[in-house]
Design a protein around this motif. Sequence first.
Motif, PDB file in Angstrom:
ATOM      1  N   LYS A 169      14.552   2.759  -7.711  1.00 16.15           N
ATOM      2  CA  LYS A 169      13.289   3.349  -8.142  1.00 16.15           C
ATOM      3  C   LYS A 169      12.163   2.708  -7.343  1.00 16.15           C
ATOM      4  O   LYS A 169      12.119   1.486  -7.200  1.00 16.15           O
ATOM      5  CB  LYS A 169      13.074   3.108  -9.637  1.00 16.15           C
ATOM      6  CG  LYS A 169      11.804   3.718 -10.189  1.00 16.15           C
ATOM      7  CD  LYS A 169      11.746   3.498 -11.696  1.00 16.15           C
ATOM      8  CE  LYS A 169      10.472   4.006 -12.303  1.00 16.15           C
ATOM      9  NZ  LYS A 169      10.438   3.762 -13.765  1.00 16.15           N
ATOM     10  N   GLU A 212       5.906   7.624  -8.399  1.00 15.12           N
ATOM     11  CA  GLU A 212       7.244   7.035  -8.410  1.00 15.12           C
ATOM     12  C   GLU A 212       8.296   8.055  -8.034  1.00 15.12           C
ATOM     13  O   GLU A 212       8.081   9.269  -8.131  1.00 15.12           O
ATOM     14  CB  GLU A 212       7.571   6.411  -9.761  1.00 15.12           C
ATOM     15  CG  GLU A 212       7.613   7.381 -10.915  1.00 15.12           C
ATOM     16  CD  GLU A 212       7.898   6.684 -12.236  1.00 15.12           C
ATOM     17  OE1 GLU A 212       8.937   7.016 -12.844  1.00 15.12           O
ATOM     18  OE2 GLU A 212       7.101   5.834 -12.646  1.00 15.12           O
ATOM     19  N   VAL A 233       7.984   2.529  -7.135  1.00 17.50           N
ATOM     20  CA  VAL A 233       6.739   2.788  -7.857  1.00 17.50           C
ATOM     21  C   VAL A 233       5.581   2.291  -7.001  1.00 17.50           C
ATOM     22  O   VAL A 233       5.597   1.165  -6.517  1.00 17.50           O
ATOM     23  CB  VAL A 233       6.714   2.059  -9.224  1.00 17.50           C
ATOM     24  CG1 VAL A 233       5.395   2.320  -9.942  1.00 17.50           C
ATOM     25  CG2 VAL A 233       7.894   2.477 -10.083  1.00 17.50           C
ATOM     26  N   CYS A 234       4.586   3.141  -6.826  1.00 18.47           N
ATOM     27  CA  CYS A 234       3.328   2.764  -6.178  1.00 18.47           C
ATOM     28  C   CYS A 234       2.245   2.915  -7.230  1.00 18.47           C
ATOM     29  O   CYS A 234       2.129   3.970  -7.871  1.00 18.47           O
ATOM     30  CB  CYS A 234       3.002   3.680  -5.001  1.00 18.47           C
ATOM     31  SG  CYS A 234       4.196   3.656  -3.673  1.00 18.47           S
ATOM     32  N   ARG A 235       1.465   1.868  -7.435  1.00 21.30           N
ATOM     33  CA  ARG A 235       0.397   1.925  -8.435  1.00 21.30           C
ATOM     34  C   ARG A 235      -0.761   1.057  -7.970  1.00 21.30           C
ATOM     35  O   ARG A 235      -0.617   0.265  -7.038  1.00 21.30           O
ATOM     36  CB  ARG A 235       0.899   1.479  -9.794  1.00 21.30           C
ATOM     37  CG  ARG A 235       1.402   0.059  -9.842  1.00 21.30           C
ATOM     38  CD  ARG A 235       1.905  -0.322 -11.238  1.00 21.30           C
ATOM     39  NE  ARG A 235       2.491  -1.634 -11.234  1.00 21.30           N
ATOM     40  CZ  ARG A 235       1.808  -2.778 -11.248  1.00 21.30           C
ATOM     41  NH1 ARG A 235       0.489  -2.754 -11.286  1.00 21.30           N
ATOM     42  NH2 ARG A 235       2.426  -3.950 -11.234  1.00 21.30           N
ATOM     43  N   ALA A 237      -0.317   6.108 -10.718  1.00 30.31           N
ATOM     44  CA  ALA A 237       1.024   5.670 -10.331  1.00 30.31           C
ATOM     45  C   ALA A 237       1.807   6.835  -9.745  1.00 30.31           C
ATOM     46  O   ALA A 237       1.687   7.970 -10.197  1.00 30.31           O
ATOM     47  CB  ALA A 237       1.767   5.094 -11.530  1.00 30.31           C
TER      48      ALA A 237
END
Length: 133
Positions: free
Chosen positions: A66, A9, A68-70, A7
């Motif tokens: 925020k 972020e 987030v890349c996951r 992840a």
Amino acid sequence: MDGLADAFECCLKPIPEAAREARQLVSVAWAHWELGDDYMARLVVSELVTNAITASEKAGGDPTIKVVCRLSGSCPVIEVWDGSDELPEMRHPALGDLGGRGLPLVACLSGGWTVEKRPGKGKIVRVELGGAA
């Protein structure tokens, strides 16, 4: 940017430069995961962050956005969190309309998008990119 193997972020202020910072985060994540071309993912995150900026301006309260890349399995997912309770809605703009094309574009470039309310105040817009990105 805080990056873990699974992840990445960052927290952003609701200013126009936030979209550029979100695109940079996507590029770092895609390179780390060796996913290849990140053009569509950068376009998607730009649209989502732009919407979050607009929503934050209306909401008052905590303006932090925020991103987030996951990975979910092998599927990349982008989440954009904001402090607004106003849920996004798919619009069908007329040819002369100045806005309303962001979510239709996101829907076309992705495996779909969802939205959920956060506990307290705010929402998370989540996009699965799958093979589309």
